[in-house]
Design an enzyme around this catalytic site. Sequence first.
Site, mmCIF file in Angstrom:
data_model
loop_
_atom_site.group_PDB
_atom_site.id
_atom_site.type_symbol
_atom_site.label_atom_id
_atom_site.label_comp_id
_atom_site.label_asym_id
_atom_site.label_seq_id
_atom_site.Cartn_x
_atom_site.Cartn_y
_atom_site.Cartn_z
ATOM 1 N N ASN A 195 5.339 5.963 21.030
ATOM 2 C CA ASN A 195 3.759 5.436 21.289
ATOM 3 C C ASN A 195 3.546 4.756 22.826
ATOM 4 O O ASN A 195 2.501 4.071 23.177
ATOM 5 C CB ASN A 195 3.424 4.337 20.582
ATOM 6 N N SER A 226 10.604 6.389 9.190
ATOM 7 C CA SER A 226 10.302 6.226 10.579
ATOM 8 C C SER A 226 10.612 4.642 10.878
ATOM 9 O O SER A 226 10.790 3.730 10.023
ATOM 10 C CB SER A 226 8.693 6.030 10.492
ATOM 11 N N CYS A 241 -2.133 1.654 7.724
ATOM 12 C CA CYS A 241 -1.336 0.620 7.042
ATOM 13 C C CYS A 241 -1.939 -0.647 7.360
ATOM 14 O O CYS A 241 -2.275 -1.045 8.496
ATOM 15 C CB CYS A 241 -0.117 0.941 7.647
ATOM 16 N N GLY A 282 5.699 -2.254 6.715
ATOM 17 C CA GLY A 282 7.033 -2.873 6.969
ATOM 18 C C GLY A 282 7.937 -1.878 7.952
ATOM 19 O O GLY A 282 7.340 -0.640 8.266
ATOM 20 N N GLU A 283 8.964 -2.223 8.246
ATOM 21 C CA GLU A 283 10.120 -1.608 9.359
ATOM 22 C C GLU A 283 11.104 -1.011 8.143
ATOM 23 O O GLU A 283 11.910 -2.190 7.960
ATOM 24 C CB GLU A 283 10.258 -2.491 10.388
ATOM 25 N N CYS A 332 3.354 -5.085 15.959
ATOM 26 C CA CYS A 332 2.884 -4.112 16.882
ATOM 27 C C CYS A 332 1.404 -4.469 16.976
ATOM 28 O O CYS A 332 0.717 -4.464 16.049
ATOM 29 C CB CYS A 332 3.041 -2.622 16.436
ATOM 30 N N CYS A 338 -1.386 -2.447 15.234
ATOM 31 C CA CYS A 338 -1.296 -2.128 13.789
ATOM 32 C C CYS A 338 -1.519 -3.365 12.900
ATOM 33 O O CYS A 338 -1.137 -4.239 13.235
ATOM 34 C CB CYS A 338 0.370 -1.891 13.381
ATOM 35 N N SER A 394 8.969 5.683 16.185
ATOM 36 C CA SER A 394 7.599 5.356 16.609
ATOM 37 C C SER A 394 7.463 4.987 17.815
ATOM 38 O O SER A 394 7.846 3.955 18.412
ATOM 39 C CB SER A 394 6.999 4.362 15.545
ATOM 40 N N CYS A 446 3.260 8.260 1.531
ATOM 41 C CA CYS A 446 3.483 7.495 2.426
ATOM 42 C C CYS A 446 4.045 6.128 1.663
ATOM 43 O O CYS A 446 3.077 5.791 0.928
ATOM 44 C CB CYS A 446 2.563 7.205 3.257
ATOM 45 N N CYS A 465 4.930 -7.179 7.765
ATOM 46 C CA CYS A 465 6.050 -6.701 8.827
ATOM 47 C C CYS A 465 6.268 -7.462 9.833
ATOM 48 O O CYS A 465 5.109 -8.275 10.342
ATOM 49 C CB CYS A 465 5.433 -5.579 9.355
ATOM 50 N N GLU A 502 0.727 -1.243 0.179
ATOM 51 C CA GLU A 502 -0.163 -0.023 0.078
ATOM 52 C C GLU A 502 0.890 1.340 0.151
ATOM 53 O O GLU A 502 2.020 1.322 0.561
ATOM 54 C CB GLU A 502 -0.772 -0.009 1.153
#
Length: 381
Positions: free
Chosen positions: A243, A219, A360, A187-188, A136, A139, A241, A125, A132, A112
Amino acid sequence: MAEPSASLPDTTPLPAPAAPKLVDVSSLTLEGLARFLTEQLGERAFRAGQVYRWLHQRGVTSFDEMTDLSKALRQKLKEQAEIVPLVKDLEQVSIDGTIKYRFKTRDGRFIESVYMPSEDRKTLCVSTQVGCAMKCSFCMTGTLGLKRNLTPGEIVAQVHTVNREVRAREGLETYRPLSNLVFMGMGEPLHNFENLKTALSILQSQDGPNFSHRHITVSTVGLVPMIERFGQETDVKLAISLNASTDEQRNQTMPVNRKWNIEALLEACRKFPLRQGRRITFEYVLLRGFNDSDEDAYRLIELLRGIPAKVNLIPYNENPGLGFHTTGEERAEQFRAILAEGHIAAFIRQNRGRDIAGACGQLANRSGQDAAQSTQAPELP
């Protein structure tokens, strides 16, 4: 007495030789493309600049579009190289102007990208992985698991494809209507660091899209060893990130914290080489009743003390079934005001694309991908 018969020759057909692997030129830097053209195709080095500009300034998707190359060179490229495609599978347009694209990769995976226009910028973005591995809990991408890394060409192709879409939709002349890139999609990014670094080199190159380092932000959830490399080997902006205001909270929602806790993460941020005038952005997704109390805000002030920082407070874009809810506007403003009183620059980020599954992984999850079939990458660095 009969003579022994001679052994018969083996007439089993030999397997056909495997077709030579095509070189993905869309994943090559200008220097890599020059080596390919000179060493493998026997072409002069200046041809690399021509091909590269077609690929990364104009964003073409076939060698036939490279009209200032000879037919012989175009034929050689078709025989030995390829431009890895992304196919637009779905597009959703929000009432706020946000457009979410779902792209299908050549191996049938879904990723995406989200286009977010505003008065002074056009931001994309970008995703860096299919799925991923970070898991998390708030997410949706984390529920997919990690299928694979995206190649540099697939990362860059998101930018080229959306540039074409925006140019056509808005009737623009420029090949590059996008002004800003944020690597905050699926993804990271630092888990796919080498491919990310190559993609950034292409996106920042003068013969390519020529994005300024000031207009690119990457990020991370907090892969501490990679943060140092990121600062040494790239010049774009860093976002963390975060949080959470305690390790207990972060352990519940972000498993990476069990390997590198908040203290280790913030120590890496204090050592991060910042250009003059820059700050690290800390992203803080507000989860109602979980991390949005006054006490959380006061703890956050203390955590960030001594770090050139700004905080983006992000109203949660709710994902069905994950058990978290967004903080109300009044509570979000109270949280921001406490940070401001503590001399922390804090902003409530506008929630984009809420009506089109803008968070995401929401569209990729709708595609029917089975998280149980995911392939996890090796251990984190």
